[in-house]
Design an enzyme around this catalytic site. Sequence first.
Site, PDB file in Angstrom:
ATOM      1  N   ARG A   1      35.285 155.922  27.933  1.00 54.31           N
ATOM      2  CA  ARG A   1      36.473 156.640  27.455  1.00 54.31           C
ATOM      3  C   ARG A   1      37.693 155.718  27.430  1.00 54.31           C
ATOM      4  O   ARG A   1      38.531 155.813  26.533  1.00 54.31           O
ATOM      5  CB  ARG A   1      36.749 157.859  28.337  1.00 54.31           C
TER       6      ARG A   1
ATOM      7  N   HIS B   1      46.364 166.930  34.387  1.00 52.74           N
ATOM      8  CA  HIS B   1      44.953 166.629  34.632  1.00 52.74           C
ATOM      9  C   HIS B   1      44.767 165.175  35.053  1.00 52.74           C
ATOM     10  O   HIS B   1      43.663 164.645  35.010  1.00 52.74           O
ATOM     11  CB  HIS B   1      44.105 166.943  33.403  1.00 52.74           C
TER      12      HIS B   1
ATOM     13  N   ASN C   1      48.381 176.644  17.291  1.00 53.20           N
ATOM     14  CA  ASN C   1      46.990 176.209  17.258  1.00 53.20           C
ATOM     15  C   ASN C   1      46.398 176.598  15.905  1.00 53.20           C
ATOM     16  O   ASN C   1      46.977 177.412  15.187  1.00 53.20           O
ATOM     17  CB  ASN C   1      46.194 176.860  18.395  1.00 53.20           C
TER      18      ASN C   1
ATOM     19  N   GLU D   1      43.561 178.158  15.600  1.00 53.35           N
ATOM     20  CA  GLU D   1      42.813 179.418  15.759  1.00 53.35           C
ATOM     21  C   GLU D   1      43.215 180.106  17.055  1.00 53.35           C
ATOM     22  O   GLU D   1      43.871 179.513  17.916  1.00 53.35           O
ATOM     23  CB  GLU D   1      41.312 179.144  15.741  1.00 53.35           C
TER      24      GLU D   1
END
Length: 289
Positions: A77, A127, A236, A238
């Site tokens: 990553r 995070h 967003n 959705e």
Amino acid sequence: MKEQLEEIIKQAYTKTNKNIFTFLTGAGISSESGIPTYRGVDGIWVKGTKFHKPEEFGTFNYFSENPEEVWQYSLFRKKMFESVKPNESHHELVEIENMLQDRFHLITQNIDNLHRNAGTKRIYEIHGNNREIKCSKGCKEIIRLPDEIEGKNIDEDLTKKDIELLKCKECGSWMRPNILWFDEYYDEKTNKKFSSLKIAKNSGILFIIGTSGATNLPIAIAQSTLKYGGTIVDINTEDNQFTKLIQDKKNKLIIRSTSTEALQMIKEIIKNVSENDSEKIKSADNSLI
């Protein structure tokens, strides 16, 4: 929709308290840079973890049993993040921050560093991030990942030097990425839990961009803004968990567009409101002469 957004921004801008503009971002905002989201068909978990379920692989328990495998994936990553650049949405947020200054805050779930690379300063990484590491047994402070450790291809093993650098100098245990795993709890040191909730409490508007609300602190942030009278703007492509939270609330706006389109509109509205406010102050000052 634009008129409603203009009114929401104008009201928040002219307040003397609870007037912070907060932006909460997730993986969706980085997708235009080429970073896949996590749970989609081409998601990063699918491509990078030998088809492990996220809730199995992305845990401290799994790391404890398979540290080299998890570090191999983490460095995969790292290479991915280093190969991409901030996109237009990241840059739009920097311009908005420059206009709002101390009234701007960014809370991000992303660990990819793209907001920082774009130039955002008032940022809370709830995070964690992939720049830093800490002892898996709790020794000492959070430190930077050594520069000597480079990103890797998914099938590339750790070197002997990598392993040496990834061992705690205090106790000899494995160092771990300074990120939040699925079997861990949010705290202030790594995740800025209480700082982000305090910001949410004082936010006139919370813009939610590119995140579905799959973890509990982002939802708690939105709940805090609502509880203390702020407005939620759900940006967003959705519906999501935030949509469910706000669907029956009065102080909300749902925008179904790309993050770049929405941020360009927000920036233009803030610019106009700011200029009009400055003109009013000048007129008031002149009337006193």
